[in-house]
Write a protein that holds these residues in place. Structure first.
Motif, PDB file in Angstrom:
ATOM      1  N   PHE A   1     -33.191   6.595   4.976  1.00 50.99           N
ATOM      2  CA  PHE A   1     -33.770   6.818   3.659  1.00 50.99           C
ATOM      3  C   PHE A   1     -35.078   7.593   3.796  1.00 50.99           C
ATOM      4  CE2 PHE A   1     -30.786   3.844   1.861  1.00 50.99           C
ATOM      5  CZ  PHE A   1     -30.525   3.004   2.921  1.00 50.99           C
ATOM      6  N   LEU A   2     -35.297   8.481   2.854  1.00 50.14           N
ATOM      7  CA  LEU A   2     -36.486   9.335   2.925  1.00 50.14           C
ATOM      8  C   LEU A   2     -37.146   9.423   1.562  1.00 50.14           C
ATOM      9  CD1 LEU A   2     -33.795  10.998   4.318  1.00 50.14           C
ATOM     10  CD2 LEU A   2     -35.693  12.194   5.364  1.00 50.14           C
TER      11      LEU A   2
ATOM     12  N   LEU B   1     -43.310   2.961  -6.305  1.00 50.74           N
ATOM     13  CA  LEU B   1     -42.174   3.728  -6.805  1.00 50.74           C
ATOM     14  C   LEU B   1     -40.894   3.109  -6.261  1.00 50.74           C
ATOM     15  CD1 LEU B   1     -44.615   5.990  -5.943  1.00 50.74           C
ATOM     16  CD2 LEU B   1     -43.114   7.341  -7.383  1.00 50.74           C
ATOM     17  N   ASN B   2     -39.928   2.955  -7.125  1.00 53.77           N
ATOM     18  CA  ASN B   2     -38.714   2.241  -6.758  1.00 53.77           C
ATOM     19  C   ASN B   2     -37.483   3.127  -6.728  1.00 53.77           C
ATOM     20  OD1 ASN B   2     -39.767  -0.534  -6.603  1.00 53.77           O
ATOM     21  ND2 ASN B   2     -40.189  -0.221  -8.786  1.00 53.77           N
ATOM     22  N   CYS B   3     -36.529   2.690  -5.934  1.00 47.05           N
ATOM     23  CA  CYS B   3     -35.301   3.463  -5.744  1.00 47.05           C
ATOM     24  C   CYS B   3     -34.169   2.499  -5.425  1.00 47.05           C
ATOM     25  CB  CYS B   3     -35.531   4.456  -4.602  1.00 47.05           C
ATOM     26  SG  CYS B   3     -34.126   5.489  -4.197  1.00 47.05           S
ATOM     27  N   ASP B   4     -33.027   2.692  -6.048  1.00 49.87           N
ATOM     28  CA  ASP B   4     -31.850   1.871  -5.775  1.00 49.87           C
ATOM     29  C   ASP B   4     -30.700   2.755  -5.324  1.00 49.87           C
ATOM     30  OD1 ASP B   4     -33.047   0.372  -8.591  1.00 49.87           O
ATOM     31  OD2 ASP B   4     -32.758  -0.827  -6.780  1.00 49.87           O
ATOM     32  N   TYR B   5     -29.859   2.221  -4.467  1.00 48.91           N
ATOM     33  CA  TYR B   5     -28.699   2.980  -4.014  1.00 48.91           C
ATOM     34  C   TYR B   5     -27.459   2.104  -4.083  1.00 48.91           C
ATOM     35  CZ  TYR B   5     -29.554   0.623   0.478  1.00 48.91           C
ATOM     36  OH  TYR B   5     -29.754  -0.312   1.467  1.00 48.91           O
ATOM     37  N   THR B   6     -26.314   2.740  -4.112  1.00 51.95           N
ATOM     38  CA  THR B   6     -25.074   1.974  -4.277  1.00 51.95           C
ATOM     39  C   THR B   6     -24.190   1.992  -3.032  1.00 51.95           C
ATOM     40  OG1 THR B   6     -23.988   3.908  -5.244  1.00 51.95           O
ATOM     41  CG2 THR B   6     -25.016   2.342  -6.771  1.00 51.95           C
TER      42      THR B   6
ATOM     43  N   PHE C   1     -39.296  11.956  -4.952  1.00 50.01           N
ATOM     44  CA  PHE C   1     -37.846  11.785  -4.860  1.00 50.01           C
ATOM     45  C   PHE C   1     -37.518  10.874  -3.687  1.00 50.01           C
ATOM     46  CE2 PHE C   1     -36.313  14.901  -7.846  1.00 50.01           C
ATOM     47  CZ  PHE C   1     -37.287  15.883  -7.879  1.00 50.01           C
ATOM     48  N   CYS C   2     -36.618   9.948  -3.894  1.00 49.47           N
ATOM     49  CA  CYS C   2     -36.072   9.232  -2.751  1.00 49.47           C
ATOM     50  C   CYS C   2     -34.706   9.831  -2.424  1.00 49.47           C
ATOM     51  CB  CYS C   2     -35.959   7.732  -2.994  1.00 49.47           C
ATOM     52  SG  CYS C   2     -34.740   7.241  -4.196  1.00 49.47           S
ATOM     53  N   ALA C   3     -34.329   9.755  -1.174  1.00 50.79           N
ATOM     54  CA  ALA C   3     -33.058  10.310  -0.717  1.00 50.79           C
ATOM     55  C   ALA C   3     -32.438   9.344   0.279  1.00 50.79           C
ATOM     56  CB  ALA C   3     -33.265  11.678  -0.068  1.00 50.79           C
ATOM     57  N   ALA C   4     -31.138   9.334   0.317  1.00 54.51           N
ATOM     58  CA  ALA C   4     -30.419   8.446   1.229  1.00 54.51           C
ATOM     59  C   ALA C   4     -29.263   9.186   1.856  1.00 54.51           C
ATOM     60  CB  ALA C   4     -29.911   7.220   0.473  1.00 54.51           C
ATOM     61  N   GLY C   5     -28.953   8.803   3.084  1.00 55.12           N
ATOM     62  CA  GLY C   5     -27.852   9.445   3.772  1.00 55.12           C
ATOM     63  C   GLY C   5     -27.405   8.611   4.961  1.00 55.12           C
ATOM     64  N   VAL C   6     -26.485   9.172   5.693  1.00 58.23           N
ATOM     65  CA  VAL C   6     -25.972   8.519   6.898  1.00 58.23           C
ATOM     66  C   VAL C   6     -26.511   9.279   8.099  1.00 58.23           C
ATOM     67  CG1 VAL C   6     -23.906   7.885   8.201  1.00 58.23           C
ATOM     68  CG2 VAL C   6     -23.907   7.790   5.693  1.00 58.23           C
TER      69      VAL C   6
ATOM     70  N   LYS D   1     -32.145  -4.192   2.271  1.00 55.52           N
ATOM     71  CA  LYS D   1     -30.735  -3.788   2.394  1.00 55.52           C
ATOM     72  C   LYS D   1     -29.812  -4.647   1.541  1.00 55.52           C
ATOM     73  CE  LYS D   1     -30.829  -3.957   6.929  1.00 55.52           C
ATOM     74  NZ  LYS D   1     -32.275  -3.912   7.214  1.00 55.52           N
ATOM     75  N   SER D   2     -30.091  -5.910   1.458  1.00 57.12           N
ATOM     76  CA  SER D   2     -29.200  -6.784   0.688  1.00 57.12           C
ATOM     77  C   SER D   2     -29.218  -6.410  -0.788  1.00 57.12           C
ATOM     78  CB  SER D   2     -29.579  -8.253   0.885  1.00 57.12           C
ATOM     79  OG  SER D   2     -30.895  -8.474   0.455  1.00 57.12           O
ATOM     80  N   ALA D   3     -30.376  -5.971  -1.261  1.00 56.65           N
ATOM     81  CA  ALA D   3     -30.488  -5.574  -2.669  1.00 56.65           C
ATOM     82  C   ALA D   3     -30.220  -4.090  -2.866  1.00 56.65           C
ATOM     83  CB  ALA D   3     -31.879  -5.918  -3.197  1.00 56.65           C
ATOM     84  N   LYS D   4     -30.034  -3.372  -1.762  1.00 61.53           N
ATOM     85  CA  LYS D   4     -29.859  -1.912  -1.813  1.00 61.53           C
ATOM     86  C   LYS D   4     -31.013  -1.274  -2.602  1.00 61.53           C
ATOM     87  CE  LYS D   4     -24.828  -1.697  -1.337  1.00 61.53           C
ATOM     88  NZ  LYS D   4     -24.463  -3.101  -1.540  1.00 61.53           N
ATOM     89  N   HIS D   5     -32.186  -1.611  -2.165  1.00 57.49           N
ATOM     90  CA  HIS D   5     -33.392  -1.204  -2.888  1.00 57.49           C
ATOM     91  C   HIS D   5     -34.465  -0.777  -1.893  1.00 57.49           C
ATOM     92  CE1 HIS D   5     -36.458  -1.323  -6.060  1.00 57.49           C
ATOM     93  NE2 HIS D   5     -37.244  -1.868  -5.140  1.00 57.49           N
ATOM     94  N   LEU D   6     -35.133   0.306  -2.210  1.00 62.84           N
ATOM     95  CA  LEU D   6     -36.305   0.663  -1.423  1.00 62.84           C
ATOM     96  C   LEU D   6     -37.447   1.028  -2.350  1.00 62.84           C
ATOM     97  CD1 LEU D   6     -36.054   4.185   0.176  1.00 62.84           C
ATOM     98  CD2 LEU D   6     -34.170   3.279  -1.120  1.00 62.84           C
TER      99      LEU D   6
END
Lengths: 112, 113
Positions: free
Chosen positions: A33-34, A21-26, A89-94, A68-73
């Motif tokens: 990431f979770l 399963l793939n996930c991209d972030y901007t 669901f993938c989730a991202a945060g600080v 990280k370089s591709a902003k992909h998990l």
């Protein structure tokens, strides 16, 4: 704006095979990431996480990879089981800033 | 240890009405976050409360508000309901807001007619 995207709304896999399963972030500020799994009529349940200092985290059949370089998990499930059929669901945060951005989910169907 | 509970589980309201949803976090958890889930949009962050204070806020109009009580229970209110507010509303609790793994309740399914 969708800062976290899951471009595949659904995925079908045979039991015993690998599910990816793939996930991209901007947002390059995201450093944590979770992945969550959600069954119908239930809330999401936490599955696995990864911080930006790592590129891989493993927990049993579940492995998350971060590029990280591709902003992909991605989440790998090996071997896939019918009980894994759910929405992921993938989730991202600080880190230390308790606000998360979620993707729209990927519905995984593992066929027996 | 009991999980996160949300009441009611289902709700039907008409446009223009207001609604209050309730969330009881896991015992000992002090952070409560609210999310809206709609088809194709995933979970969208509404706000987060910690120790009775709103600490984070998403991009929702002022019709969406919330509060947290001293026992960490939280309520979310939506005023002047619109059809587009129909969604599953999820709350999630975490220990102190520094622990990133959140525990979700089953959600409240709100239908606005």
């Amino acid at each position: 704006d969708q800062q976290v995207k899951q471009n595949s709304p659904s995925l079908s896999v045979q039991e015993g095979r690998i599910s990816i399963l793939n996930c991209d972030y901007t947002n390059s500020m995201f450093d944590y990431f979770l992945w969550y799994k959600k069954y119908p009529a239930e809330g999401p349940t936490f599955l696995i996480s990864i911080s930006s200092i790592k590129d891989k985290n493993e927990d049993g059949r579940f492995t998350v990879f971060l590029n990280k370089s591709a902003k992909h998990l991605s989440l790998h499930i090996v071997p896939s089981q019918p009980g894994d059929s759910a929405v992921y669901f993938c989730a991202a945060g600080v880190y230390n800033f308790n606000k998360f951005y979620f993707g729209s989910g990927t519905k995984l169907n593992v066929k027996p | 240890k009991a999980g996160v509970t949300q009441t009611p589980r289902y709700l039907i309201k008409t446009r223009g009405q207001q609604v209050t949803l309730s969330c009881s976090p896991i015992s000992g958890h002090r952070s409560v976050s609210w999310y809206q889930q709609t088809p194709g949009q995933g979970l969208q962050f509404l706000f987060e409360y910690f120790s009775e204070t709103q600490r984070n806020k998403g991009n929702f109009p002022g019709r969406f508000s919330g509060r947290q009580f001293s026992n960490s229970r939280s309520e979310m209110n939506v005023s002047t309901l619109e059809l587009g507010d129909s969604a599953l509303y999820l709350c999630a609790s975490s220990l102190d807001g520094l622990t990133l793994e959140q525990y979700f309740g089953p959600g409240t399914r709100l239908t606005v007619t």
